[in-house]
Design an enzyme around this catalytic site. Structure first.
Site, short mmCIF file in Angstrom:
data_model
loop_
_atom_site.label_atom_id
_atom_site.label_comp_id
_atom_site.label_asym_id
_atom_site.label_seq_id
_atom_site.Cartn_x
_atom_site.Cartn_y
_atom_site.Cartn_z
CB THR A 131 30.92 18.89 21.99
OG1 THR A 131 31.41 19.36 20.75
CG2 THR A 131 32.00 19.02 23.05
CD GLU A 179 28.55 29.44 15.60
OE1 GLU A 179 28.19 30.62 15.55
OE2 GLU A 179 28.15 28.63 16.45
CE LYS A 211 34.53 20.94 19.48
NZ LYS A 211 33.29 20.71 18.79
CG ASN A 262 36.33 23.75 21.76
OD1 ASN A 262 37.03 24.11 20.81
ND2 ASN A 262 35.07 23.43 21.63
CG LEU A 291 48.65 35.35 22.34
CD1 LEU A 291 48.21 34.34 23.38
CD2 LEU A 291 50.07 35.02 21.86
CB CYS A 300 31.87 25.69 21.15
SG CYS A 300 30.87 24.93 19.87
C1 UDX Z 1 35.13 27.06 18.56
C2 UDX Z 1 36.39 26.27 18.14
O1 UDX Z 1 37.35 27.16 17.58
C3 UDX Z 1 36.01 25.19 17.14
O2 UDX Z 1 37.15 24.42 16.81
C4 UDX Z 1 34.95 24.31 17.76
O3 UDX Z 1 34.52 23.33 16.83
C5 UDX Z 1 33.74 25.14 18.21
O4 UDX Z 1 34.18 26.16 19.10
P1 UDX Z 1 33.65 29.00 17.47
O5 UDX Z 1 32.80 28.93 18.69
O6 UDX Z 1 32.99 29.08 16.13
O7 UDX Z 1 34.64 27.73 17.41
O8 UDX Z 1 34.55 30.30 17.64
P2 UDX Z 1 36.10 30.67 17.74
O9 UDX Z 1 36.58 31.17 16.44
O10 UDX Z 1 36.87 29.58 18.38
O11 UDX Z 1 36.01 31.91 18.74
C6 UDX Z 1 35.49 31.71 20.05
C7 UDX Z 1 35.45 33.02 20.80
O12 UDX Z 1 36.75 33.43 21.17
C8 UDX Z 1 34.83 34.20 20.07
O13 UDX Z 1 33.95 34.87 20.95
C9 UDX Z 1 36.02 35.07 19.71
O14 UDX Z 1 35.68 36.42 19.63
C10 UDX Z 1 36.95 34.78 20.87
N1 UDX Z 1 38.39 34.99 20.58
C11 UDX Z 1 39.02 34.22 19.64
C12 UDX Z 1 39.12 35.93 21.30
O15 UDX Z 1 38.57 36.63 22.16
N2 UDX Z 1 40.47 36.09 21.05
C13 UDX Z 1 41.11 35.33 20.12
O16 UDX Z 1 42.33 35.51 19.96
C14 UDX Z 1 40.38 34.38 19.39
#
Ligand code: UDX
Length: 437
Positions: A122, A154, A206, A210, A252, A262
């Site tokens: 990224t 992840e 990307k 995000n 949500l 990320c």
């Molecule tokens: C993210 C993007 O989803 C992915 O597409 C990109 O390639 C890398 O960054 P990731 O960091 O693995 O992936 O986690 P993600 O599942 O997106 O969750 C990110 C954070 O948001 C977590 O801390 C999670 O707990 C939080 N989250 C997620 C919330 O607080 N509420 C939600 O409704 C969803």
């Protein structure tokens, strides 16, 4: 095809294994000897469900080879993927591009002129152009570079790589794009849409994706703040607005907010890049997204103080320290941040996590490690559910109640069944909800 993958962190290790699973002959390059030895032995240096088995399978099938520095075998590859990290700079919000530039420059020394280099890291929009110029200067010929952002999460990394929602390819020429498309042919044949576009747009996709996800989470967390002040319930609110197909219910969930390697750094890096481009104002709202997100951590600390009064010598158990379940990643973890802040305010903080205590290693010795939930609960004054691992979601509130006299739990992820916990004698405080009596 013969493929090399530079950088074997979360992204690179997953990508290398996924490429081997598609039937390509893959060489992974990882300069960190410790990480490399671990991977060669078939052990992932991080927790990722299903990836370890797949790694061992591909190593023993001989489709995946791992080296510390590129040599002739890397030089003879048709396609090279750059998957190194782009962390946040320590002295600013921008992204640290030194690993991308270093990997590209090293690769350029070995490249054959018809090979295609594909960036997956990224990066701020415009970086690919700089990288192409650098690599061309080192190689002495026009390096073919394309950009192919990765959207894996992840916890479901391999699945996301092999069955993504879409494949995005940014290229300067149709021929370069066609080579990258060939790499993914089995996935594209399986019906996954492949979007070919200009490089700048592909770089932007990307961070834009995000940023949108981060905004959605902060939107519902802002609603949680309103709900807390007005007596409304943000979980019911999310349910109701999420049923509108235009809004959608995913991402949500209000709670302790987003963390990880990320989302936080990507929105900050994006703001820094927009300012450089003279359009900082366009995404200045991401500042608020960041602030709302961080305020949820303050809120949990505030709630803990409200429950316990002065925190000195109060015992708090924090359940979950990884930034999300099914990961042992502690980067910018909201739960770990809360644990550390409570500890700095004088509380005796115990932490439990099904997978991440190993990753914590001997850092933050002030946090006491609870080897299991029961041991952590004993004699505790307050429990905080910080990361929604299945083990915690399925906890029996009655059994837990037997181990603790001050039955107060802050559900910072809104995953516990309120009535069952209340029936078992707990005071349950849920973020964005006014459920506690
Ligand atoms: C993210 C993007 O989803 C992915 O597409 C990109 O390639 C890398 O960054 P990731 O960091 O693995 O992936 O986690 P993600 O599942 O997106 O969750 C990110 C954070 O948001 C977590 O801390 C999670 O707990 C939080 N989250 C997620 C919330 O607080 N509420 C939600 O409704 C969803």
């Amino acid at each position: 095809m013969r493929i090399s993958v530079f950088g074997l962190g979360y992204l690179g290790a997953t990508h290398a294994v996924a490429m081997a699973q598609l039937g390509h002959e893959v060489i992974g390059v990882e300069p960190d000897e410790k990480k490399l030895e671990s991977l060669k032995a078939g052990t992932l240096p991080f927790y990722e469900p299903g990836l370890g088995e797949a790694l061992r399978q591909e190593l023993s099938a001989g489709r995946l080879n791992l080296v510390s520095t590129p040599g002739p075998e890397v030089g003879s590859c048709d396609v090279h993927f750059i998957c190194v990290g782009t962390p946040q700079l320590t002295d600013s919000e921008g992204a640290d591009l030194r690993y991308v530039i270093a990997a590209g420059s090293e690769l350029a020394l070995h490249l054959k002129p018809d090979a295609v280099v594909v960036g997956k890291s990224t990066i701020p929009v415009g970086t690919a152009e700089t990288l192409r110029t650098e690599m061309t200067a080192v190689a002495g010929f026009d390096v073919r570079l394309a950009w192919n952002p990765e959207f894996l999460r992840e916890g479901t990394a391999l699945e996301d790589s092999l069955a993504p929602d879409r494949i995005v390819i940014g290229a300067w020429s149709e021929d370069d794009a066609a080579v990258v498309q060939r790499v993914y042919q089995p996935i594209i044949d399986g019906g996954v849409p492949c979007l070919v576009m200009d490089v700048a747009t592909a770089e932007l996709v990307k961070v834009a994706a995000n940023s949108f996800l981060a905004t959605k989470i902060s939107f519902i967390n802002a609603m949680a703040e309103i709900a807390e002040a007005s007596g409304a319930d943000a979980v019911r609110l999310a349910e109701a607005i999420g049923m509108d197909e235009r809004i959608g219910s995913k991402f949500l969930r209000n709670g302790l907010g987003f963390g990880g390697g990320c989302l936080p750094k990507d929105i900050r890096g994006f703001m820094a890049r927009a300012r450089e481009l003279g359009v900082g104002e366009s995404i200045e709202f991401l500042r608020q997204v960041d602030h709302v997100n961080l305020r949820r951590r303050d809120r949990v600390v505030e709630l803990a103080k409200k429950e316990l009064g002065a925190l000195e010598n109060k015992r708090v158990l924090v359940l979950g320290i990884s930034f999300k379940p099914n990961s042992d990643d502690l980067r910018d973890s909201p739960a770990l941040d809360v644990a550390l802040r409570l500890s700095s305010l004088g509380a005796e903080v115990r932490v439990h996590d099904p997978k991440a205590l190993g990753a914590l290693g001997d850092r933050h010795p002030e946090l006491l490690r609870a080897q299991d939930v029961s041991a952590g609960l004993e004699g505790c004054d307050l429990v905080i559910l910080g990361t929604e691992w299945e083990e915690y979601r399925e906890m029996d509130p009655r059994a837990a109640a037997d181990l603790i006299s001050n039955k107060v739990i802050i559900d910072a992820r809104n995953v516990l069944e309120v009535e069952a916990w209340q029936a078992a004698g707990w005071k349950l405080i849920a973020l964005g909800r006014n459920v506690h009596k």
